[in-house]
Design a protein around this motif. Structure first.
Motif, PDB file in Angstrom:
ATOM      1  N   VAL A 181      41.389  30.101  -3.131  1.00  0.00           N
ATOM      2  CA  VAL A 181      42.020  30.029  -4.445  1.00  0.00           C
ATOM      3  C   VAL A 181      43.537  29.934  -4.319  1.00  0.00           C
ATOM      4  CG1 VAL A 181      42.350  31.284  -6.615  1.00  0.00           C
ATOM      5  CG2 VAL A 181      40.118  31.259  -5.528  1.00  0.00           C
ATOM      6  N   PHE A 182      44.112  30.628  -3.353  1.00  0.00           N
ATOM      7  CA  PHE A 182      45.566  30.650  -3.217  1.00  0.00           C
ATOM      8  C   PHE A 182      46.168  29.259  -2.968  1.00  0.00           C
ATOM      9  CE2 PHE A 182      49.471  31.307  -0.733  1.00  0.00           C
ATOM     10  CZ  PHE A 182      50.211  31.976  -1.706  1.00  0.00           C
ATOM     11  N   PRO A 183      45.621  28.428  -2.070  1.00  0.00           N
ATOM     12  CA  PRO A 183      46.192  27.083  -1.891  1.00  0.00           C
ATOM     13  C   PRO A 183      46.132  26.236  -3.161  1.00  0.00           C
ATOM     14  CG  PRO A 183      44.776  27.606  -0.042  1.00  0.00           C
ATOM     15  CD  PRO A 183      44.589  28.693  -1.054  1.00  0.00           C
ATOM     16  N   VAL A 184      45.096  26.396  -3.946  1.00  0.00           N
ATOM     17  CA  VAL A 184      44.983  25.649  -5.199  1.00  0.00           C
ATOM     18  C   VAL A 184      46.063  26.098  -6.181  1.00  0.00           C
ATOM     19  CG1 VAL A 184      43.493  25.172  -7.181  1.00  0.00           C
ATOM     20  CG2 VAL A 184      42.523  25.213  -4.875  1.00  0.00           C
ATOM     21  N   ILE A 185      46.319  27.381  -6.248  1.00  0.00           N
ATOM     22  CA  ILE A 185      47.360  27.902  -7.136  1.00  0.00           C
ATOM     23  C   ILE A 185      48.736  27.402  -6.700  1.00  0.00           C
ATOM     24  CG2 ILE A 185      48.531  30.016  -7.885  1.00  0.00           C
ATOM     25  CD1 ILE A 185      45.786  31.376  -7.868  1.00  0.00           C
ATOM     26  N   VAL A 186      49.000  27.423  -5.399  1.00  0.00           N
ATOM     27  CA  VAL A 186      50.283  26.918  -4.882  1.00  0.00           C
ATOM     28  C   VAL A 186      50.425  25.430  -5.193  1.00  0.00           C
ATOM     29  CG1 VAL A 186      51.599  26.457  -2.778  1.00  0.00           C
ATOM     30  CG2 VAL A 186      50.507  28.678  -3.110  1.00  0.00           C
ATOM     31  N   LEU A 187      49.368  24.660  -5.012  1.00  0.00           N
ATOM     32  CA  LEU A 187      49.422  23.236  -5.320  1.00  0.00           C
ATOM     33  C   LEU A 187      49.688  22.988  -6.808  1.00  0.00           C
ATOM     34  CD1 LEU A 187      49.088  20.340  -4.258  1.00  0.00           C
ATOM     35  CD2 LEU A 187      46.668  20.527  -4.838  1.00  0.00           C
ATOM     36  N   LEU A 188      49.063  23.756  -7.673  1.00  0.00           N
ATOM     37  CA  LEU A 188      49.298  23.618  -9.107  1.00  0.00           C
ATOM     38  C   LEU A 188      50.736  23.973  -9.474  1.00  0.00           C
ATOM     39  CD1 LEU A 188      45.985  24.994 -10.638  1.00  0.00           C
ATOM     40  CD2 LEU A 188      46.781  22.624 -10.575  1.00  0.00           C
ATOM     41  N   ILE A 189      51.273  25.011  -8.860  1.00  0.00           N
ATOM     42  CA  ILE A 189      52.663  25.387  -9.123  1.00  0.00           C
ATOM     43  C   ILE A 189      53.608  24.282  -8.659  1.00  0.00           C
ATOM     44  CG2 ILE A 189      54.507  26.991  -8.451  1.00  0.00           C
ATOM     45  CD1 ILE A 189      52.352  29.200  -8.475  1.00  0.00           C
ATOM     46  N   LEU A 190      53.387  23.736  -7.471  1.00  0.00           N
ATOM     47  CA  LEU A 190      54.219  22.642  -6.974  1.00  0.00           C
ATOM     48  C   LEU A 190      54.080  21.390  -7.845  1.00  0.00           C
ATOM     49  CD1 LEU A 190      53.835  22.934  -3.107  1.00  0.00           C
ATOM     50  CD2 LEU A 190      55.839  23.462  -4.505  1.00  0.00           C
ATOM     51  N   LEU A 191      52.894  21.152  -8.366  1.00  0.00           N
ATOM     52  CA  LEU A 191      52.693  20.010  -9.247  1.00  0.00           C
ATOM     53  C   LEU A 191      53.487  20.178 -10.548  1.00  0.00           C
ATOM     54  CD1 LEU A 191      51.181  17.349  -9.537  1.00  0.00           C
ATOM     55  CD2 LEU A 191      49.328  18.612 -10.621  1.00  0.00           C
ATOM     56  N   VAL A 192      53.507  21.375 -11.098  1.00  0.00           N
ATOM     57  CA  VAL A 192      54.295  21.644 -12.306  1.00  0.00           C
ATOM     58  C   VAL A 192      55.787  21.464 -12.013  1.00  0.00           C
ATOM     59  CG1 VAL A 192      54.990  23.460 -13.916  1.00  0.00           C
ATOM     60  CG2 VAL A 192      52.582  23.115 -13.401  1.00  0.00           C
ATOM     61  N   VAL A 193      56.250  21.954 -10.881  1.00  0.00           N
ATOM     62  CA  VAL A 193      57.658  21.790 -10.497  1.00  0.00           C
ATOM     63  C   VAL A 193      57.979  20.307 -10.325  1.00  0.00           C
ATOM     64  CG1 VAL A 193      59.317  22.218  -8.644  1.00  0.00           C
ATOM     65  CG2 VAL A 193      57.888  24.076  -9.492  1.00  0.00           C
ATOM     66  N   GLN A 194      57.076  19.546  -9.700  1.00  0.00           N
ATOM     67  CA  GLN A 194      57.304  18.121  -9.485  1.00  0.00           C
ATOM     68  C   GLN A 194      57.401  17.365 -10.804  1.00  0.00           C
ATOM     69  OE1 GLN A 194      57.625  16.401  -6.248  1.00  0.00           O
ATOM     70  NE2 GLN A 194      58.675  15.310  -7.857  1.00  0.00           N
ATOM     71  N   VAL A 195      56.537  17.660 -11.735  1.00  0.00           N
ATOM     72  CA  VAL A 195      56.585  17.004 -13.047  1.00  0.00           C
ATOM     73  C   VAL A 195      57.901  17.339 -13.746  1.00  0.00           C
ATOM     74  CG1 VAL A 195      55.535  16.981 -15.339  1.00  0.00           C
ATOM     75  CG2 VAL A 195      54.099  16.796 -13.315  1.00  0.00           C
ATOM     76  N   GLY A 196      58.339  18.583 -13.646  1.00  0.00           N
ATOM     77  CA  GLY A 196      59.627  18.972 -14.237  1.00  0.00           C
ATOM     78  C   GLY A 196      60.791  18.233 -13.611  1.00  0.00           C
ATOM     79  N   LEU A 197      60.780  18.066 -12.294  1.00  0.00           N
ATOM     80  CA  LEU A 197      61.846  17.324 -11.613  1.00  0.00           C
ATOM     81  C   LEU A 197      61.857  15.850 -12.011  1.00  0.00           C
ATOM     82  CD1 LEU A 197      61.725  18.829  -8.012  1.00  0.00           C
ATOM     83  CD2 LEU A 197      63.623  18.950  -9.621  1.00  0.00           C
ATOM     84  N   LEU A 198      60.683  15.257 -12.152  1.00  0.00           N
ATOM     85  CA  LEU A 198      60.617  13.856 -12.579  1.00  0.00           C
ATOM     86  C   LEU A 198      61.127  13.690 -14.005  1.00  0.00           C
ATOM     87  CD1 LEU A 198      57.229  12.701 -11.036  1.00  0.00           C
ATOM     88  CD2 LEU A 198      59.521  11.998 -10.369  1.00  0.00           C
ATOM     89  N   TRP A 199      60.745  14.596 -14.881  1.00  0.00           N
ATOM     90  CA  TRP A 199      61.206  14.535 -16.264  1.00  0.00           C
ATOM     91  C   TRP A 199      62.732  14.684 -16.327  1.00  0.00           C
ATOM     92  CZ3 TRP A 199      63.669  18.386 -19.100  1.00  0.00           C
ATOM     93  CH2 TRP A 199      63.869  18.079 -20.439  1.00  0.00           C
ATOM     94  N   TYR A 200      63.265  15.631 -15.577  1.00  0.00           N
ATOM     95  CA  TYR A 200      64.705  15.850 -15.555  1.00  0.00           C
ATOM     96  C   TYR A 200      65.438  14.647 -14.966  1.00  0.00           C
ATOM     97  CZ  TYR A 200      69.114  18.313 -14.963  1.00  0.00           C
ATOM     98  OH  TYR A 200      70.427  18.690 -15.043  1.00  0.00           O
ATOM     99  N   SER A 201      64.881  14.039 -13.928  1.00  0.00           N
ATOM    100  CA  SER A 201      65.497  12.863 -13.321  1.00  0.00           C
ATOM    101  C   SER A 201      65.520  11.688 -14.295  1.00  0.00           C
ATOM    102  CB  SER A 201      64.736  12.465 -12.054  1.00  0.00           C
ATOM    103  OG  SER A 201      64.828  13.488 -11.097  1.00  0.00           O
TER     104      SER A 201
END
Length: 111
Positions: free
Chosen positions: A2-22
């Motif tokens: 479960v932990f790797p899936v949670i980390v991947l989801l958190i990184l995915l949210v951060v990535q979407v935020g960075l793309l939106w900001y860019s």
């Protein structure tokens, strides 16, 4: 498991935020460049300098920005800002962000 899936989801949210900001930064820089280039006393050099100057505080977040200018007709200026944003997920680093703003040129007209 479960932990790797949670980390991947958190990184995915951060990535979407960075793309939106860019994308927001690219649009704001293109607007700044178009505003500088469309003014009666401005020009192509002023548009490039204003757009690049707007992006200069974000050098660590962006790749090398490219500012392209065109004049679709004699009364219009078009400014395109393109760069590679910061990626935290591997494999996505081939995408670039590009935004274009097109505005009418200022001109002097008689009464």
């Amino acid at each position: 498991m479960v932990f790797p899936v949670i980390v991947l989801l958190i990184l995915l949210v951060v990535q979407v935020g960075l793309l939106w900001y860019s994308e927001s930064l690219a649009l704001a820089a293109a607007r700044e460049g178009a505003d500088a280039g469309r003014s009666y006393t401005g020009g192509d050099d002023a548009a490039r300098q204003r757009a690049a100057g707007f992006l200069s505080p974000y050098r660590g977040l962006l790749g090398t920005p490219q500012v392209a200018l065109s004049h679709p007709d004699a009364r219009t200026i078009s400014v395109t800002v393109q760069f590679t944003p910061l990626y935290v997920l591997p494999g996505l680093d081939r995408w670039t962000v590009a935004r274009t703003v097109q505005e009418p040129m200022e001109r002097v007209v008689g009464p």
